[in-house]
Scaffold this motif. Structure first.
Motif, mmCIF file in Angstrom:
data_model
loop_
_atom_site.group_PDB
_atom_site.id
_atom_site.type_symbol
_atom_site.label_atom_id
_atom_site.label_comp_id
_atom_site.label_asym_id
_atom_site.label_seq_id
_atom_site.Cartn_x
_atom_site.Cartn_y
_atom_site.Cartn_z
ATOM 1 N N ILE A 30 5.538 12.401 -10.849
ATOM 2 C CA ILE A 30 4.325 12.297 -10.363
ATOM 3 C C ILE A 30 3.890 11.120 -9.180
ATOM 4 N N ALA A 32 0.966 9.028 -7.705
ATOM 5 C CA ALA A 32 -0.255 8.378 -7.601
ATOM 6 C C ALA A 32 -0.454 7.709 -6.444
ATOM 7 N N GLY A 34 1.624 5.772 -4.935
ATOM 8 C CA GLY A 34 2.747 5.548 -4.186
ATOM 9 C C GLY A 34 3.307 4.282 -3.996
ATOM 10 N N GLN A 35 2.722 3.305 -4.557
ATOM 11 C CA GLN A 35 2.959 1.713 -4.085
ATOM 12 C C GLN A 35 4.286 1.369 -4.757
ATOM 13 N N ALA A 74 -6.682 7.272 -15.214
ATOM 14 C CA ALA A 74 -5.380 6.636 -14.458
ATOM 15 C C ALA A 74 -5.331 6.493 -12.946
ATOM 16 N N ALA A 102 -0.681 -8.158 -6.194
ATOM 17 C CA ALA A 102 -0.164 -7.989 -4.662
ATOM 18 C C ALA A 102 -1.313 -8.417 -3.841
ATOM 19 N N THR A 111 -2.614 2.390 -8.377
ATOM 20 C CA THR A 111 -3.694 2.821 -9.517
ATOM 21 C C THR A 111 -3.050 2.114 -10.610
ATOM 22 N N VAL A 117 2.286 3.264 -16.261
ATOM 23 C CA VAL A 117 3.507 4.224 -16.480
ATOM 24 C C VAL A 117 4.776 3.674 -15.777
ATOM 25 N N HIS A 118 4.758 3.031 -14.487
ATOM 26 C CA HIS A 118 6.031 2.640 -14.003
ATOM 27 C C HIS A 118 6.456 1.398 -14.781
ATOM 28 N N GLY A 123 4.582 -6.224 -13.339
ATOM 29 C CA GLY A 123 3.572 -5.771 -13.220
ATOM 30 C C GLY A 123 2.389 -6.432 -13.947
ATOM 31 N N VAL A 161 5.633 7.895 -22.132
ATOM 32 C CA VAL A 161 4.994 9.180 -21.515
ATOM 33 C C VAL A 161 6.244 9.951 -21.137
ATOM 34 N N GLU A 165 4.527 15.230 -18.983
ATOM 35 C CA GLU A 165 2.895 14.450 -19.440
ATOM 36 C C GLU A 165 2.337 13.868 -18.291
ATOM 37 N N GLY A 191 0.475 -12.555 -4.252
ATOM 38 C CA GLY A 191 0.981 -11.250 -4.032
ATOM 39 C C GLY A 191 2.323 -11.005 -4.114
HETATM 40 C C1 FAD Z 1 4.342 -5.303 -1.856
HETATM 41 C C2 FAD Z 1 3.881 -4.793 -3.109
HETATM 42 C C3 FAD Z 1 3.609 -5.732 -3.898
HETATM 43 C C4 FAD Z 1 3.239 -5.604 -5.262
HETATM 44 N N1 FAD Z 1 2.670 -6.497 -6.224
HETATM 45 C C5 FAD Z 1 2.335 -6.146 -7.451
HETATM 46 C C6 FAD Z 1 1.872 -7.184 -8.063
HETATM 47 O O1 FAD Z 1 1.884 -8.339 -8.023
HETATM 48 N N2 FAD Z 1 1.466 -6.954 -9.379
HETATM 49 C C7 FAD Z 1 1.454 -5.650 -9.914
HETATM 50 O O2 FAD Z 1 1.080 -5.378 -10.928
HETATM 51 N N3 FAD Z 1 1.948 -4.603 -8.900
HETATM 52 C C8 FAD Z 1 2.156 -4.792 -7.856
HETATM 53 N N4 FAD Z 1 2.754 -3.954 -7.180
HETATM 54 C C9 FAD Z 1 2.668 -2.516 -7.693
HETATM 55 C C10 FAD Z 1 1.434 -1.986 -7.534
HETATM 56 O O3 FAD Z 1 0.506 -2.387 -8.398
HETATM 57 C C11 FAD Z 1 1.696 -0.356 -8.022
HETATM 58 O O4 FAD Z 1 0.216 0.130 -7.381
HETATM 59 C C12 FAD Z 1 1.766 0.245 -9.150
HETATM 60 O O5 FAD Z 1 2.926 -0.608 -9.851
HETATM 61 C C13 FAD Z 1 1.998 1.624 -9.209
HETATM 62 O O6 FAD Z 1 1.013 2.273 -9.059
HETATM 63 P P1 FAD Z 1 0.800 3.629 -8.172
HETATM 64 O O7 FAD Z 1 -0.314 4.167 -8.207
HETATM 65 O O8 FAD Z 1 1.096 3.122 -6.587
HETATM 66 O O9 FAD Z 1 2.140 4.517 -8.518
HETATM 67 P P2 FAD Z 1 3.173 5.455 -8.059
HETATM 68 O O10 FAD Z 1 4.003 4.681 -7.295
HETATM 69 O O11 FAD Z 1 2.498 6.470 -7.590
HETATM 70 O O12 FAD Z 1 3.682 5.690 -9.263
HETATM 71 C C14 FAD Z 1 4.892 4.842 -10.119
HETATM 72 C C15 FAD Z 1 5.208 5.487 -11.299
HETATM 73 O O13 FAD Z 1 4.348 6.100 -12.177
HETATM 74 C C16 FAD Z 1 4.281 7.408 -12.338
HETATM 75 N N5 FAD Z 1 2.828 7.907 -12.671
HETATM 76 C C17 FAD Z 1 1.857 7.422 -11.737
HETATM 77 N N6 FAD Z 1 0.578 7.944 -12.209
HETATM 78 C C18 FAD Z 1 0.985 8.737 -13.261
HETATM 79 C C19 FAD Z 1 0.214 9.408 -14.105
HETATM 80 N N7 FAD Z 1 -1.144 9.196 -14.281
HETATM 81 N N8 FAD Z 1 0.897 9.837 -15.145
HETATM 82 C C20 FAD Z 1 2.131 9.861 -15.412
HETATM 83 N N9 FAD Z 1 2.813 9.161 -14.545
HETATM 84 C C21 FAD Z 1 2.360 8.485 -13.596
HETATM 85 C C22 FAD Z 1 5.100 7.953 -11.119
HETATM 86 O O14 FAD Z 1 5.477 9.038 -11.431
HETATM 87 C C23 FAD Z 1 5.997 6.946 -10.811
HETATM 88 O O15 FAD Z 1 7.085 7.140 -11.582
HETATM 89 C C24 FAD Z 1 3.010 -4.270 -5.689
HETATM 90 C C25 FAD Z 1 3.526 -3.048 -4.888
HETATM 91 C C26 FAD Z 1 3.882 -3.320 -3.739
HETATM 92 C C27 FAD Z 1 4.196 -2.395 -2.610
#
Ligand code: FAD
Lengths: 274, 779
Positions: A30, A32, A34-35, A74, A102, A111, A117-118, A123, A161, A165, A191
């Motif tokens: 999945i 979401a 993408g971070q 989510a 961040a 998200t 989920v990650h 985090g 998960v 799912e 950050g």
């Molecule tokens: C430079 C940088 C700094 C950061 N610093 C921090 C920080 O200080 N603290 C912090 O908490 N985070 C930090 N992050 C991470 C950030 O918060 C991400 O957004 C988060 O970890 C993942 O969310 P996403 O929506 O980007 O998920 P994605 O990257 O899209 O997905 C992450 C994983 O979750 C799965 N997934 C996503 N959504 C679902 C769903 N609804 N159901 C089932 N599986 C799902 C995906 O398949 C994947 O495996 C940082 C990221 C970056 C790039």
């Protein structure tokens, strides 16, 4: 680096997403915000055959307040919580945490569901949501289930998960007017991912107290012994916190143990002072 | 003179395109039919390369060492005695010598597909024990990186001198060990190259993120064995260099060779992982210092041993020996050291090559020496400020030749330190330290002083005997038909603002508005030869040459102008962008019009060189002009987390005549923040198998806006007696003292705990470990 080749599908609703997850023969992920997945794919640490983009599913962006909880879909972005787009049912707790994840560019896309989920040990949401007593709503072809976050994380980067799912969102109990919380993050710079996180929520009206240690080598750790001390209004020194850590985890090196103890002690001090 | 010339705080001409995202970097350039390049890199630090197996369906798009017919290895020569050659093959052969070393080159239409291809190349390596510790691997009996050597020592330099008497009789002796850790250079833009063959010009055209386009051309031509006229190197916008881009690297040569071979444009854009693990690193020095002093802390003699971890190969053209040579030559710093004995080792290890980085060796030197000064102060029970002040070379001693034979040309070093202490309010800080901080943190103050040898020229480089020896710098100036000015210089500006500052030099000489001056640089096809931008030389050298060329152009403008005004040339001068006579004046545009379009109106004796000339320049003497500064900082150390915060940071600098104070300040601030990176954050650690533990920015920490204090700066101006307009260089200095003074500040803060840290970066872990060690020793 650039990602390896993958296919891409945009899911129109949750059922469609689940169908795509189930239907694909290969390794499906999945997408979401993408971070986390994006960087991992660019580094080729993750090489999914198919990405199922859930980013346009409106149902997953739902924020809903009930009399005793707040449901956060989510797909709600960190920035939406930071900006106060969700009603404040936690005395500013969620909003404060969101604003310190961040930096803004990441918060605009990342998200809450993706973060949980990650399950990156460093985090913020995994530790913060566990401390708040949240539960996860997970949907599969067989229907939906609800799992408390204390039973959700199975290790670093690992949760209950399943591969087919979808996490629909998190339900966070509303804090009472007298609830207090403390959150203390130790990181090299704002950050940056945390080296240690202490999270404390005390809500006597609900007979609720949780103390959680995050940014360890595994899932966030509950410290019930400290929680009962804090519930009784007792201060916790760094040495006390260190001893409590030793009781649940013996593997930390002296540095990690020290900063974890400090994060916990400081989070508790903040909560008690609140 | 014009109010926008030398000394004016004008905004940079380059700001507009950078702030609007309109700059043009190599990665912004795409060409029809272009191929992208990715490398297969060694995953093993040290081992015998047994076999490279190409995918059968793509064997014609994968290239290994044996395919590189006619490509020489990169050989960096030096005539320093004991120097051993450590040739860098463009693709690995025989042995791999560090994780990240390029083994095979893969071509595809896109970078992603080139990486797909690289993932399908099978590499077989028989591992050997890696050489990871520079001090331990000096000893006999350890594994050896270059098998034709008898040990791992690439170069030994000695400064012998008899200090035995002082050693025996000095009342105070302090000894210390100081370690500056290896890190990466991290310009915003990594290496980048795009090469194609131009049949019309009979030239290999190479767009390259280089700070030394002419040296790059020489290197490419030498290694690929094609004539220099057949190579044109163009450096478009370049996103920082710091020394990294003064080197010619294997990946760049391979890209050029592939462009020749495929007759298609070939592009390689280094990504961040490649940069962190496989590009040149910097800084890894180890010092053992003993200082001998009298009871007031005045230095009587200094003894130093420097070891530099140079990694696996010697970088082209600067060599792996320059760091140690600079370190040992600069160890006494800005202090009056009557006697000095030094020894420097350059050691080869299974890590990426080490190369000169902004400040070249001197940040390591200052890290060791500034802590030594504080150690002396502790030993004699005085404030480090006072001991430092009394040991600095005094203004009355200028010009001063140091014990290491460096001649400082001008300045008042103690005054810079006094000003810094005043800016910090040292007495107030000492009072504050006696009270406890409300948040339980510990406050510390640190100082650092340095000299920065800049624009050192022929005599210095010739003594090292390396590939490049800078000589006379040339500038070409040309008045355009409408009265504007083009200045062509062979240096390259990649963040220094030289499109502005060189225009300001021209503005001072000719009175022309800098807005009407185009500075053309970074292109071997358009500019006179120059060894390029490094050693804080460009504004002294290219600025000086521009001034000289403008002066020659002025005589020609005067001749034509006088004729047009019907007066004597001796009664005419160039002023405010015009030629001014006793009764009238002529605009440059009028002179341009006449020379280019109405030659019938020219005087009969006009200089046939016209409104264009190339003039060379070199300061005399050319051993370098010395800028200097004092920096001071206040830190807060959290004894429970080990976190160090820089609360205050002040600079008093002197780079002679300032061409543009804002640019000088930008260089000072940027340098200091980079120094904060070295001091507190940046590190490229390896495990004992030689695996890098720092392949992305998730595990390599850089200072950012939140770590940069609001730096306060004061200027002193002691023009150089040897250079045009008294200008000194200032590009590197900002980061020279930072790690030394921050170590001093941290150790000052930790003093009540008896803890000391002598290793960069001063991470929370190192601070807490030092506190734990001190507690253990006390118990
Ligand atoms: C430079 C940088 C700094 C950061 N610093 C921090 C920080 O200080 N603290 C912090 O908490 N985070 C930090 N992050 C991470 C950030 O918060 C991400 O957004 C988060 O970890 C993942 O969310 P996403 O929506 O980007 O998920 P994605 O990257 O899209 O997905 C992450 C994983 O979750 C799965 N997934 C996503 N959504 C679902 C769903 N609804 N159901 C089932 N599986 C799902 C995906 O398949 C994947 O495996 C940082 C990221 C970056 C790039």
């Amino acid at each position: 680096m650039k990602p390896a080749k993958f296919d891409y599908e945009r899911a129109t609703d949750v059922a469609h997403a689940i169908g795509l997850l189930k239907g694909s023969g290969g390794f499906t992920k999945i997408l979401a915000g993408g971070q986390s997945l994006g960087p991992m794919m660019n580094l080729r640490l993750a090489q999914p055959d198919l990405l199922v983009d859930i980013g346009r599913i409106e149902a997953l962006k739902r924020i809903e307040k009930t009399h005793d909880s707040l449901f956060i879909g989510a797909l709600v972005r960190h920035a939406m919580i930071e900006d106060g787009k969700a009603p404040d049912t936690t005395r500013g707790y969620l909003r404060s945490i969101a604003g310190n994840i961040a930096y803004r560019a990441v918060r605009n896309r990342g998200t809450v569901g993706g973060s949980v989920v990650h399950a990156d040990p460093s985090g913020d949401w995994p530790t913060a949501m566990l401390a708040a007593g949240a539960s996860a709503r997970i949907t599969s072809a067989n229907g939906a289930r609800s799992v408390g976050l204390d039973a959700f994380f199975t290790g670093a980067y690992s949760t209950v998960v399943g591969e087919d799912e979808v996490l629909e969102g998190l339900s966070v109990p509303a804090f009472s007017d007298h609830a207090r919380w403390g959150y203390y993050k130790i990181c090299r710079k704002p950050g940056e991912f945390a080296d240690s996180i202490g999270a404390v929520v005390i809500d006597p009206a609900r007979s609720y107290a949780r103390v959680v240690l995050g940014a360890t080598d595994g899932a966030p750790i509950l410290l019930p012994a400290l929680a009962s001390r804090v519930a009784a209004g007792q201060a916790v020194s760094i040495a006390d916190a260190g001893a409590a850590i030793d009781a649940v985890h013996s593997g930390f090196d002296p540095f990690d143990r020290q900063i974890h103890a400090t994060a916990l002690s400081r989070a508790i001090t903040k909560a008690l002072a609140a | 003179m014009s109010d926008k010339g030398i000394g004016a705080r004008i905004l940079r001409k380059e700001d507009h395109r950078h702030l609007h995202g309109r700059a043009n970097f190599t990665a912004d350039i795409a060409m029809p039919n272009m191929l992208n390049l990715a490398f297969v890199r060694s995953g093993i630090a040290h081992g015998r390369l047994v076999r490279v197996t190409k995918p059968a369906d793509a064997a014609d798009r994968v290239f290994a060492f044996d395919d590189l017919v006619g490509v020489k290895t990169l050989r960096a020569v030096s005539k320093l005695p004991t120097y051993k050659l450590a040739d860098y093959p463009c693709l690995a052969t025989g042995k791999v010598k560090f994780v990240g070393e390029p083994i095979a080159a893969c071509l595809a239409d896109s970078r992603a597909e080139a990486e797909d291809l690289a993932a399908r190349v099978a590499v077989e390596i028989d591992p050997l024990p890696p050489v990871m510790d520079m001090v331990a691997s000096r000893a006999p009996g350890t594994a050896i990186v270059h098998e034709d050597w008898s040990d791992n020592i690439a170069l030994t330099i000695q400064i012998p001198s008899d200090i035995d008497e002082v050693v025996r009789t000095a009342p105070v002796k302090v000894s210390g060990e100081y370690k500056m850790s290896r890190h990466a250079m991290v310009p915003m833009e990594g290496r980048a190259v795009l090469a194609y063959w131009d049949d019309r010009q009979d030239q290999l055209v190479v767009y390259s993120a280089t700070q030394v386009p002419h040296l790059n051309r020489a290197g490419i031509s030498d290694i690929l064995d094609i004539e220099q006229r057949q190579v044109r190197v163009i450096a478009p916008d370049v996103g920082g260099g710091f020394g990294l881009k003064a080197l010619v690297f294997p990946e760049e040569i391979v890209a050029c060779w592939l462009a020749l071979r495929t007759r298609r444009p070939v592009r390689w854009i280094e990504d961040r992982v490649e940069h962190l693990i496989a590009d040149a690193n910097c800084r890894e020095h180890h010092y053992r210092i003993s200082a001998y002093a009298d009871r007031t802390g005045k230095i009587l003699a200094l003894e130093g041993e420097v070891t530099v971890d140079a990694g696996a190969y010697s970088v082209y053209p600067f060599t792996n020996g320059l760091e140690a040579a600079m370190a040992i030559g600069n160890l006494p710093g800005p202090y009056h050291v009557p006697a000095y004995r030094g020894k420097a080792y350059t050691v080869t290890t299974n890590k990426p090559p080490l190369a000169p980085y902004r400040g070249v060796a001197r940040p390591g030197v200052a890290f060791a020496i500034e802590q030594t000064i504080d150690a002396i102060a502790r030993a004699v029970g005085r404030d480090p400020f006072d001991v430092r002040l009394e040991n600095l070379v005094p203004a009355a001693a200028m010009p001063y030749t140091s014990v290491a034979k460096k001649t400082f040309d001008s300045g008042d070093y103690p005054e810079a330190l006094r000003r810094v202490a005043r800016m910090l309010d040292l007495p107030g800080l000492r009072e504050r330290q006696k009270r406890r901080e409300p948040d339980g943190r510990l406050i510390g103050v640190g100082f650092g002083c340095y000299t920065e040898q800049t624009a050192h020229g022929t005599s210095v480089f010739a003594s090292w005997g390396i590939q490049l020896v800078p000589g006379f710098e040339q500038a070409t100036v040309r008045l355009t038909p409408d009265g504007g000015l083009e200045v062509r210089v062979g240096v390259q500006s990649h963040g220094q603002g030289m499109e502005t500052t060189i225009a300001q030099v021209a503005s001072t000489t000719l009175g022309i508005d800098p807005a009407r001056v185009n500075v053309v640089h970074g292109d071997t096809g358009l500019t006179p030869f120059s060894t390029g931008t490094y050693a804080s030389r460009s504004i002294v050298m290219a600025g000086g040459a521009t001034s000289r060329a403008c002066k020659v152009l002025a005589t020609r403008l005067v001749r034509i102008g006088a004729h047009l005004m019907q007066c004597e040339a001796k009664d005419v001068q160039v002023k405010d962008g015009k030629v001014v006579g006793p009764r009238a004046s002529v605009e440059f545009s009028e002179i341009g019009r006449v020379w280019y379009m109405r030659p019938d109106e020219l005087p009969p004796d006009v200089d046939m060189g016209g409104l264009e000339c190339t003039v060379g320049y070199r300061p005399d003497p050319d051993y370098g002009t010395f800028a200097y500064a004092s920096h001071g900082a206040v830190v807060a150390v959290d004894p429970d987390t080990g976190v160090v915060e820089v609360l205050d940071y002040v600079i008093c600098e002197d780079c002679g005549t300032m061409v543009n104070p804002m640019v000088v300040e930008g260089q000072a601030f940027g340098g200091a923040v980079q120094g904060i990176g070295t001091a507190l954050y940046e590190e490229s650690p390896y495990d004992d198998q030689g695996q890098p533990l720092h392949s992305t920015f998730a595990d390599y920490t850089l200072p950012g806006a939140t770590e940069a204090p609001m730096i306060r700066i004061d200027h002193m101006i002691s023009p150089s007696p040897h250079t045009e307009y008294g200008i000194k260089g200032t590009g590197e200095g900002g980061n020279i003292p930072t790690s030394g003074l921050l170590a001093n500040a941290v150790n000052d803060a930790l003093r009540s705990l008896g803890a000391e840290v002598h290793e960069t970066p001063i991470t929370p872990r190192r601070v807490l470990e030092a506190i734990a060690r001190a507690r253990k020793a006390a118990a």
